[in-house]
Structures are given as structure tokens and as C-alpha cells.
Scaffold this motif. Sequence first.
Motif, PDB file in Angstrom:
ATOM      1  N   ALA A   1      43.353  41.000  36.973  1.00  0.00           N
ATOM      2  CA  ALA A   1      44.730  41.398  36.657  1.00  0.00           C
ATOM      3  C   ALA A   1      45.735  40.525  37.398  1.00  0.00           C
ATOM      4  N   TRP A   2      45.411  40.134  38.634  1.00  0.00           N
ATOM      5  CA  TRP A   2      46.325  39.288  39.429  1.00  0.00           C
ATOM      6  C   TRP A   2      46.344  37.859  38.893  1.00  0.00           C
TER       7      TRP A   2
ATOM      8  N   GLY B   1      49.523  40.381  38.206  1.00  0.00           N
ATOM      9  CA  GLY B   1      49.562  41.646  38.938  1.00  0.00           C
ATOM     10  C   GLY B   1      50.531  42.657  38.363  1.00  0.00           C
TER      11      GLY B   1
ATOM     12  N   GLN C   1      49.403  46.920  37.496  1.00  0.00           N
ATOM     13  CA  GLN C   1      48.033  47.167  37.915  1.00  0.00           C
ATOM     14  C   GLN C   1      47.845  48.665  38.215  1.00  0.00           C
TER      15      GLN C   1
ATOM     16  N   ASP D   1      46.006  46.562  33.327  1.00  0.00           N
ATOM     17  CA  ASP D   1      47.237  45.844  33.658  1.00  0.00           C
ATOM     18  C   ASP D   1      48.094  45.788  32.410  1.00  0.00           C
TER      19      ASP D   1
END
Length: 449
Positions: A368-369, A374, A377, A394
Motif C-alpha cells: 500500500a505504501w 500510503g 491504509q 488502501d
Amino acid sequence: MHLRFAIVGGIVSLFSMILIGAFVNQRIESAVVRNSAISAAVYMESLIAPLSQDLADGNELSREQRANLEEILARPAVRERILSVKIWKDGGLVAYASDPDLIGQKFEPKGDLQQAWQGDIFAGFDELDHDESEGERALGVPLLEVYNPIHSIRTGEIIAVAEFYQDASELKDDLRFARLTAWAIVAALAGATFLALFGIVRAGSRTIETQRSELEQRLNLITLVGLQNDLLRLRIQNASERFSALNEQLLQRIGAELHDGPAQALSFANMRISAWRNANGPEEADLILKALNDALGDIRGLARGLVLPKLEGASIAETIRRAAEAHTERTQTEVLLDGGDKNDGNMRPGLPQLICLFRFVQEGLTNAWRHAGGIGQSIEFGIQDGMLVVTVSDQGSGFDPNATADTGRIGLAGLRERVQSVGGAFEIDSDPGQGTRLTMRLPIHERAV
């Protein structure tokens, strides 16, 4: 099965034999009596009809005709066969009788007599219970009663009905023998049919028993194979869990070695170059120092990612929170937690499941980052039907899972293999512009609040 058939079939065969035997005997008796009556009626009509024509115009025979009739009936050939004779006029009047006292008397016509007035020959074994049968009762022998219409020679009309009694002793014996013979034949046929059917059913029953036994053996074999497969599956799953634990130990060792070896050496080189630069070293020292700092940061980050926190004995909620906090500290991004029922989060599964849970959350948040920056999340978890369900999502740009299945990326593929190695299931739900949801379903065998 064949025993039940023997009982039921025996009862059915017995009743069938009784019904068929009764029907056959009735038909035999009817046919024998009728044939005997017809032959006797033809014989008697040839003797009586010519002498009874006076009855066409009157209710009694002339003295001459009566004498001639008595002379004929007294002949030995006739007397042996015919024991008694009556000649009836319409209305139940006795025009002639072997017993002279009955001549001229009138009796209520019986149904058999009325039937004869319709032109039918009737015969049967009489019970002799009527008033006009007193003389026949005194004979003391079985009698065959025959009613025979007498026709006018000129017009063909019925002018009288002759009733005569034939000695039926021999006929009774013949009928008794015929009945016994018929019962024997019916019983033999019923027995043979029953035995044949019983043999067929018994053979079929044995075939069914043999097939059932074979099916039971095959079912037992299939059950045994299924149990063996379940045992092998458990062994494979246990081996995968042990391998996962060993792999984590190896990763921790590699992380420790990186931290204690190259990281320490790079840190020492960094300090010496910093001292050299502070002592008016060349400007290239700044570039070297920056490269060393970047390499040192990468190695330390790699070491932190390889080394797991202590998870044994931790709860589901604690494990997820540690992974989320480590991700927040490393990336400085926000992660939302939704644990549902508090009791679900307090459950404490085994170490292999905890390691899988930590790595799933860690890898899901890392993806997700990296790919969504991010954004949005979040982690959701709970227990559904005995399965731990964890979702990492996300709100990034998303992707097409089918289009990226063969791109060679090992992150999601490795995560799927890790989850499946401990008996779990892994799902990806994503579309371009719709964000991404990674879901893990993991069987939980141990519960402790």
C-alpha cells in the motif's frame, strides 16, 4: 432378503393356490354336473316327451300314457339311473310323479323350476328341503336334480317341465377325485412357481450381498485413503509451518549478521570519513559520506524488516498492532485498525499462524505504501466460521490482478504461498481506480482468552 421373500411369498402363494384351486374346482364341478345333466336330459326327453303330449291341452296324463310312462321308468336300465320323476305344469301343479300321492297337488314354484320354464336345462345337487321332496329324502343317497323343459311336438312350445333325480353316488366320487387331482396340480404348480421365484430371488440376494460387500470394502478403502490423505495433508502443513518458522529464524540471523557485520563496518567507515572531512579533507569526501549514509540506511532498514518482534504467546490484536506500528514508524503514514469483536482479537493462535499474520500485514502495508503512497491504509480483522479473516486495504490507484499475474513480481505471489502453507486462503480484490484489498482467511485451531 430371501428369507423375507420366503415368508411373504409363501403366504401369497398359499392364498393364490386356495383361490385358484377353489375357482378350478368350481369350474370342474359346474362342467361335470352340466354335462351329466345334458346327457340325462336328452335321454329322458326322448322317453318322456312322446308320452307327455297330452299336457299340451290338459293338466294331467291319460291313464294309458301314465301306464306307458310307468312301464318305461320301471325298466332296469332306466331305474338304475333315474330314481324319481315329476312332471310339472305351469303354476306349480304336479301332473305326474313317481309318488302317486303328489299327482294333482300344487306347490310354490322354485327358482330352478321357473328357470326351466324359460327353456333352460338346470341341474344341481339338491338339498331336498322342500315339501315335495320327502320321498327323495327317504332314498338316503346323493341325488342330482335335473329340470328339463318338455316341448310340444307340433308347436315347439314348452308344455311341461320334467324334474328327475339321478343317483349321484358315482358322480360324487368322480368329482371328489377331480377335486383332489385339481388341488394336487394347483399345489404342485404353485410350489414349483414359488421354488423357481425363490431360487431367482435367492440368487439375486446373493449377488446383491456380494456387491454390497464389495462396495463396503471399496468404501472402507476410500475412507482409509481419505484418512491417509488427511494425515499427509496435516504432515505437509506441519512441515510448511516448521519451514516457515525456520525461514524466519534464518531471516533473523541474516538481519543480525547485517546489523552486526556490514552495518558496523559501514558505520565505522562513516565515522572515519566524517573525521577526515572535518580535518579539511577533499570535497569528494562529502559524496563518499552521502553514499555511505544511504547504504547504511538501506542495510539497517533491511535488517529491521528481516527481524521479527517476539510473537510467541501474543494475541491476534497484538500481532496486527505491532506490524501496523512498525510500518507507521518506518513510513510515517497512518494506518486505521478495525478489530470488530474484542474477544476475537484476544485469541492466541500458534506461532506459525502469528508469523503468517505478521508477514501478511507487513507485506500488505508495504504494498500500500509503495504503490498507493500510503493513502487510506486500513486493517480489518475478525473471526468468521472458525476462520481468522484479515483484510489490508488502501485507496490508491488499484490495478488489474489478471493483467499483473505474470509480471514476475514475487511480493504477492510469495505472500500467497506463505498463507497457503499454513492452510489458509489468499484473495486480491482490485480494479484500476478502485484501490486494493488483500484478504487472508486462516484456520484457527487454538483459542484462549
